[in-house]
Write a protein that holds these residues in place. Structure first.
Motif, PDB file in Angstrom:
ATOM      1  N   ASP A 193     -44.979  34.422  68.663  1.00 41.29           N
ATOM      2  CA  ASP A 193     -45.520  34.718  67.339  1.00 41.29           C
ATOM      3  C   ASP A 193     -45.129  33.683  66.285  1.00 41.29           C
ATOM      4  N   ARG A 194     -44.243  32.802  66.648  1.00 36.68           N
ATOM      5  CA  ARG A 194     -43.764  31.821  65.663  1.00 36.68           C
ATOM      6  C   ARG A 194     -44.778  30.694  65.504  1.00 36.68           C
ATOM      7  N   VAL A 195     -45.051  30.333  64.255  1.00 37.70           N
ATOM      8  CA  VAL A 195     -45.945  29.218  63.954  1.00 37.70           C
ATOM      9  C   VAL A 195     -45.083  28.008  63.597  1.00 37.70           C
ATOM     10  N   PRO A 199     -45.186  17.491  61.110  1.00 43.57           N
ATOM     11  CA  PRO A 199     -45.844  16.358  60.456  1.00 43.57           C
ATOM     12  C   PRO A 199     -46.233  15.307  61.493  1.00 43.57           C
ATOM     13  N   PHE A 200     -47.445  14.794  61.380  1.00 43.92           N
ATOM     14  CA  PHE A 200     -47.928  13.824  62.360  1.00 43.92           C
ATOM     15  C   PHE A 200     -48.998  12.966  61.711  1.00 43.92           C
ATOM     16  N   ALA A 201     -48.737  11.667  61.611  1.00 42.75           N
ATOM     17  CA  ALA A 201     -49.715  10.705  61.090  1.00 42.75           C
ATOM     18  C   ALA A 201     -50.307  11.159  59.749  1.00 42.75           C
ATOM     19  N   LYS A 202     -49.434  11.538  58.828  1.00 42.17           N
ATOM     20  CA  LYS A 202     -49.838  11.972  57.488  1.00 42.17           C
ATOM     21  C   LYS A 202     -50.669  13.254  57.515  1.00 42.17           C
ATOM     22  N   HIS A 203     -50.508  14.049  58.532  1.00 32.36           N
ATOM     23  CA  HIS A 203     -51.144  15.364  58.645  1.00 32.36           C
ATOM     24  C   HIS A 203     -50.058  16.400  58.922  1.00 32.36           C
ATOM     25  N   GLU A 204     -50.379  17.658  58.670  1.00 31.06           N
ATOM     26  CA  GLU A 204     -49.517  18.769  59.062  1.00 31.06           C
ATOM     27  C   GLU A 204     -50.202  19.541  60.172  1.00 31.06           C
ATOM     28  N   VAL A 205     -49.540  19.594  61.319  1.00 27.05           N
ATOM     29  CA  VAL A 205     -50.097  20.265  62.491  1.00 27.05           C
ATOM     30  C   VAL A 205     -49.353  21.586  62.685  1.00 27.05           C
ATOM     31  N   ARG A 206     -50.101  22.690  62.683  1.00 29.07           N
ATOM     32  CA  ARG A 206     -49.515  24.008  62.904  1.00 29.07           C
ATOM     33  C   ARG A 206     -49.965  24.526  64.263  1.00 29.07           C
ATOM     34  N   PHE A 207     -49.002  25.055  65.024  1.00 34.19           N
ATOM     35  CA  PHE A 207     -49.326  25.500  66.379  1.00 34.19           C
ATOM     36  C   PHE A 207     -48.425  26.645  66.816  1.00 34.19           C
ATOM     37  N   THR A 208     -48.871  27.349  67.843  1.00 32.46           N
ATOM     38  CA  THR A 208     -48.085  28.400  68.480  1.00 32.46           C
ATOM     39  C   THR A 208     -48.006  28.099  69.967  1.00 32.46           C
ATOM     40  N   VAL A 209     -47.010  28.694  70.618  1.00 30.76           N
ATOM     41  CA  VAL A 209     -46.836  28.509  72.060  1.00 30.76           C
ATOM     42  C   VAL A 209     -46.636  29.868  72.703  1.00 30.76           C
ATOM     43  N   ASN A 210     -47.454  30.160  73.702  1.00 29.92           N
ATOM     44  CA  ASN A 210     -47.350  31.406  74.459  1.00 29.92           C
ATOM     45  C   ASN A 210     -47.318  31.049  75.937  1.00 29.92           C
ATOM     46  N   ASP A 211     -46.156  31.242  76.556  1.00 29.40           N
ATOM     47  CA  ASP A 211     -45.935  30.820  77.945  1.00 29.40           C
ATOM     48  C   ASP A 211     -46.213  29.320  78.061  1.00 29.40           C
TER      49      ASP A 211
END
Length: 225
Positions: A193-195, A199-211
């Motif tokens: 559930d954690r987001v 920061p990557f190449a002047k962008h903000e990348v938001r992601f989650t991981v499930n298994d």
């Protein structure tokens, strides 16, 4: 010692930087400081395929050092001697990386620069020295490698909730996928559930991981914050 150069790439913070060089493909530019922008200093360098970079852990400085650290490879819950690890938290905060030299490239502002592949340095990292990699003396394929005998081969399946923005070049999208597939999270994190925000190449990348599945939720440019 003097800083002779710094590196420019897509890793804007420590979070997300590959844990070792040679793991995640992606170009970086080595920009020399004005005093060292001398083309003669690079004479013959293109005859080598790989280089050693000696650099500073500029974002991992501490007043005191510890004789033991918790390597991520061991899940962050087992201590090893600092000199038996590549931890950034050392008596002298010096890093050593082997990178592939792609080309020498002239830059209109910086003069002669080096384009290298698969570096594990954060954008802006100070470089103290550059030396050629020589296989007959630097390569020891039969050597033991302690608690890291093999590369981590468990890769995450990376998907996008939305199409990547046009502001992120296709080559950077490939590097982003490769970076996330190697799981930049701390080894002890396992909350679906954690987001996470990277920061990557002047962008903000938001992601989650499930298994074994990583989903990129959003990719926002800095100008939209």
């Amino acid at each position: 010692m003097q800083t002779i150069a710094h590196i420019e790439n897509c890793y804007d913070t420590k979070f997300g930087v590959p844990r070792q060089s040679g793991i995640v493909a992606g170009e970086s530019r080595i920009v020399f400081e004005p005093e060292y922008r001398v083309a003669e200093a690079l004479r013959g360098i293109e005859d080598f395929d790989y280089l050693w970079l000696v650099w500073l852990f500029s974002e991992a400085q501490r007043e005191k050092w510890s004789p033991t650290v918790r390597p991520p490879r061991l899940g962050g819950n087992q201590r090893m001697g600092v000199f038996a690890t590549r931890s950034p938290f050392r008596p002298n905060n010096i890093g050593l990386s082997s990178v592939r030299l792609l080309r020498v490239e002239h830059h209109p502002k910086y003069g002669e620069t080096l384009i290298v592949d698969s570096a594990d340095l954060m954008n802006g990292t100070p470089i103290l020295d550059i030396k050629p990699y020589i296989p007959y003396t630097d390569s020891h394929p039969d050597a033991r490698s302690g608690f890291a005998p093999e590369p981590a081969n468990h890769l995450l399946n990376v998907t996008f909730r939305n199409t990547p923005p046009a502001s992120l070049e296709p080559r950077l999208v490939e590097t982003l996928i490769d970076t996330l597939a190697h799981d930049p999270r701390p080894q002890y994190h396992n909350n679906p559930d954690r987001v996470y925000c990277m920061p990557f190449a002047k962008h903000e990348v938001r992601f989650t991981v499930n298994d074994s599945n990583l989903e990129i939720i959003t990719i926002d440019t800095e100008s939209t914050k």
